[in-house]
Design a protein around this motif. Structure first.
Motif, PDB file in Angstrom:
ATOM      1  N   GLY A 197      -3.572   2.594 -19.966  1.00 29.86           N
ATOM      2  CA  GLY A 197      -3.651   1.470 -19.034  1.00 29.86           C
ATOM      3  C   GLY A 197      -2.522   1.378 -18.031  1.00 29.86           C
ATOM      4  O   GLY A 197      -2.440   0.405 -17.274  1.00 29.86           O
ATOM      5  N   ALA A 198      -1.649   2.393 -17.970  1.00 33.47           N
ATOM      6  CA  ALA A 198      -0.517   2.348 -17.033  1.00 33.47           C
ATOM      7  C   ALA A 198      -0.996   2.272 -15.579  1.00 33.47           C
ATOM      8  O   ALA A 198      -0.349   1.639 -14.736  1.00 33.47           O
ATOM      9  CB  ALA A 198       0.375   3.574 -17.227  1.00 33.47           C
ATOM     10  N   GLY A 199      -2.135   2.912 -15.296  1.00 33.25           N
ATOM     11  CA  GLY A 199      -2.678   2.873 -13.936  1.00 33.25           C
ATOM     12  C   GLY A 199      -3.081   1.472 -13.508  1.00 33.25           C
ATOM     13  O   GLY A 199      -2.877   1.069 -12.358  1.00 33.25           O
ATOM     14  N   TRP A 200      -3.637   0.711 -14.455  1.00 39.67           N
ATOM     15  CA  TRP A 200      -4.023  -0.672 -14.149  1.00 39.67           C
ATOM     16  C   TRP A 200      -2.790  -1.549 -13.949  1.00 39.67           C
ATOM     17  O   TRP A 200      -2.780  -2.438 -13.082  1.00 39.67           O
ATOM     18  CB  TRP A 200      -4.900  -1.226 -15.275  1.00 39.67           C
ATOM     19  N   ILE A 201      -1.757  -1.292 -14.740  1.00 36.43           N
ATOM     20  CA  ILE A 201      -0.504  -2.032 -14.560  1.00 36.43           C
ATOM     21  C   ILE A 201       0.093  -1.722 -13.188  1.00 36.43           C
ATOM     22  O   ILE A 201       0.605  -2.617 -12.496  1.00 36.43           O
ATOM     23  CB  ILE A 201       0.503  -1.667 -15.674  1.00 36.43           C
ATOM     24  N   ALA A 202       0.023  -0.443 -12.774  1.00 36.51           N
ATOM     25  CA  ALA A 202       0.541  -0.054 -11.457  1.00 36.51           C
ATOM     26  C   ALA A 202      -0.184  -0.814 -10.350  1.00 36.51           C
ATOM     27  O   ALA A 202       0.437  -1.287  -9.388  1.00 36.51           O
ATOM     28  CB  ALA A 202       0.396   1.454 -11.259  1.00 36.51           C
ATOM     29  N   LEU A 203      -1.500  -0.943 -10.488  1.00 30.73           N
ATOM     30  CA  LEU A 203      -2.283  -1.708  -9.502  1.00 30.73           C
ATOM     31  C   LEU A 203      -1.836  -3.168  -9.456  1.00 30.73           C
ATOM     32  O   LEU A 203      -1.696  -3.765  -8.384  1.00 30.73           O
ATOM     33  CB  LEU A 203      -3.776  -1.633  -9.854  1.00 30.73           C
ATOM     34  N   ALA A 204      -1.607  -3.736 -10.627  1.00 29.74           N
ATOM     35  CA  ALA A 204      -1.165  -5.136 -10.693  1.00 29.74           C
ATOM     36  C   ALA A 204       0.218  -5.300 -10.068  1.00 29.74           C
ATOM     37  O   ALA A 204       0.487  -6.290  -9.380  1.00 29.74           O
ATOM     38  CB  ALA A 204      -1.147  -5.611 -12.145  1.00 29.74           C
ATOM     39  N   ILE A 205       1.089  -4.321 -10.283  1.00 34.48           N
ATOM     40  CA  ILE A 205       2.459  -4.399  -9.753  1.00 34.48           C
ATOM     41  C   ILE A 205       2.462  -4.373  -8.226  1.00 34.48           C
ATOM     42  O   ILE A 205       3.275  -5.044  -7.582  1.00 34.48           O
ATOM     43  CB  ILE A 205       3.324  -3.270 -10.345  1.00 34.48           C
ATOM     44  N   VAL A 206       1.534  -3.621  -7.629  1.00 28.80           N
ATOM     45  CA  VAL A 206       1.443  -3.570  -6.164  1.00 28.80           C
ATOM     46  C   VAL A 206       1.161  -4.969  -5.611  1.00 28.80           C
ATOM     47  O   VAL A 206       1.761  -5.397  -4.612  1.00 28.80           O
ATOM     48  CB  VAL A 206       0.357  -2.576  -5.708  1.00 28.80           C
ATOM     49  N   VAL A 207       0.263  -5.692  -6.271  1.00 23.48           N
ATOM     50  CA  VAL A 207      -0.041  -7.070  -5.846  1.00 23.48           C
ATOM     51  C   VAL A 207       1.168  -7.974  -6.110  1.00 23.48           C
ATOM     52  O   VAL A 207       1.556  -8.774  -5.255  1.00 23.48           O
ATOM     53  CB  VAL A 207      -1.289  -7.601  -6.582  1.00 23.48           C
ATOM     54  N   PHE A 208       1.752  -7.830  -7.298  1.00 26.28           N
ATOM     55  CA  PHE A 208       2.941  -8.601  -7.654  1.00 26.28           C
ATOM     56  C   PHE A 208       4.044  -8.402  -6.614  1.00 26.28           C
ATOM     57  O   PHE A 208       4.779  -9.331  -6.270  1.00 26.28           O
ATOM     58  CB  PHE A 208       3.427  -8.154  -9.040  1.00 26.28           C
ATOM     59  N   ALA A 209       4.151  -7.168  -6.089  1.00 29.46           N
ATOM     60  CA  ALA A 209       5.218  -6.817  -5.146  1.00 29.46           C
ATOM     61  C   ALA A 209       4.892  -7.201  -3.712  1.00 29.46           C
ATOM     62  O   ALA A 209       5.712  -6.963  -2.822  1.00 29.46           O
ATOM     63  CB  ALA A 209       5.488  -5.317  -5.229  1.00 29.46           C
TER      64      ALA A 209
END
Length: 307
Positions: A224-236
């Motif tokens: 699930g690291a890829g999904w976390i990366a997607l979420a971080i882009v929005v968070f950032a």
């Protein structure tokens, strides 16, 4: 419970390692989305990079070649996505999800013969003098090269987007692709290059998991690291330095929960294991309540050069 077992210096140093694969994938996806394309196939590209990097690393004996092959594999998979969404005008969300499923299946097929094998891993750089500095030395100057590559990529992406003509064109294409096209910019070409860069970064992130963090092949090891990366882009809010902050925040939570488990904290292991994902969801919920927060104007919209 024995919290004295947790060494804060080692904890922060481990945080940087834990955050690196997510940071690599997230900074690549930030560039893709800044160009106006939403690629939900990050997990698929990461797991493909992980298995290709591992296979090449095992067969060549060189983790560096493994990373190169992983970047190429991630970029190649992203080009499949790019062809479908930019030339065949398929739905970006559906195509990205399909890419993730395809990557997971492909990695399972390729990785079957490599289960249980060991691979040579990257040696840490022991930087003379700097690594001997108390506290800061072990934290900042005693890591493998890919930790520094990920930090360098953040700096380069920030500089290119902020201070170069190429970055200005990238942002223009992402904000309003029709206006950029009317000005004579090659929207599809710019987006293809961004997608390839994002795929290569995701491949590197996956390879970091299989070649450095857990130097062996396990099916579904990106977890699930890829999904976390997607979420971080929005968070950032699509800003490179905030991507760095988000990745390190998640990496810190991941490492902390592992240390708390080892220290015997009286919290069920299942709750500790899911804590990084719960905190990510909570952060996204908080951000979503703030309304518009920097999303590129043309993000996810299909571009058709009708004139």
């Amino acid at each position: 419970m024995n919290l004295d077992q947790i060494n804060p210096i080692l904890l922060i140093a481990s945080l940087m390692v834990a955050a690196t694969p997510i940071l690599l994938a997230a900074i690549g996806e930030a560039v893709v989305e800044k160009a106006g394309v939403l690629n939900l196939g990050v997990e698929g590209m990461m797991i493909t990079g992980a298995v290709v990097g591992f296979a090449i690393g095992v067969n060549s004996g060189s983790p560096v070649l493994g990373f190169v092959a992983a970047a190429i594999a991630g970029a190649a998979l992203s080009m499949l996505f790019g062809f479908l969404v930019l030339y065949l005008l398929s739905n970006q969300v559906a195509t990205g999800l399909g890419l993730t499923l395809f990557g997971l299946g492909l990695s399972s097929l390729i990785g079957k013969p490599y289960e249980g094998m060991k691979v040579p891993t990257l040696a840490k750089w022991d930087i003379p003098l700097l690594s001997d500095i108390p506290v800061l030395g072990p934290i900042l100057f005693n890591h493998d090269p890919m930790v520094y590559v990920s930090l360098g990529l953040v700096a380069v992406v920030w500089y290119v987007q902020k201070s170069t003509r190429a970055g200005l064109i990238l942002r223009a294409v992402g904000e309003n692709h029709d206006a950029a096209h009317a000005l004579g910019y090659k929207v599809i070409r710019v987006r293809l290059m961004a997608i390839a860069f994002g795929g290569a970064c995701a491949g590197l992130g996956g390879a970091y998991v299989s070649l450095v963090r857990v130097p062996q092949w396990v099916e579904g090891m990106t977890a699930g690291a890829g999904w976390i990366a997607l979420a971080i882009v929005v968070f950032a809010s699509w800003r490179p330095w905030r991507v760095l902050l988000g990745a390190y925040l998640f990496g810190g939570i991941t490492v902390l929960q592992l240390n708390l488990q080892a220290a015997g904290v009286a919290i069920p292991v299942e709750y500790l294991s899911m804590s990084p994902y719960i905190i990510t969801i909570l952060v996204l919920v908080v951000i979503s309540t703030r309304g518009k927060h920097g999303a590129p104007g043309s993000l996810g919209r299909i571009f058709h050069a009708s004139h």
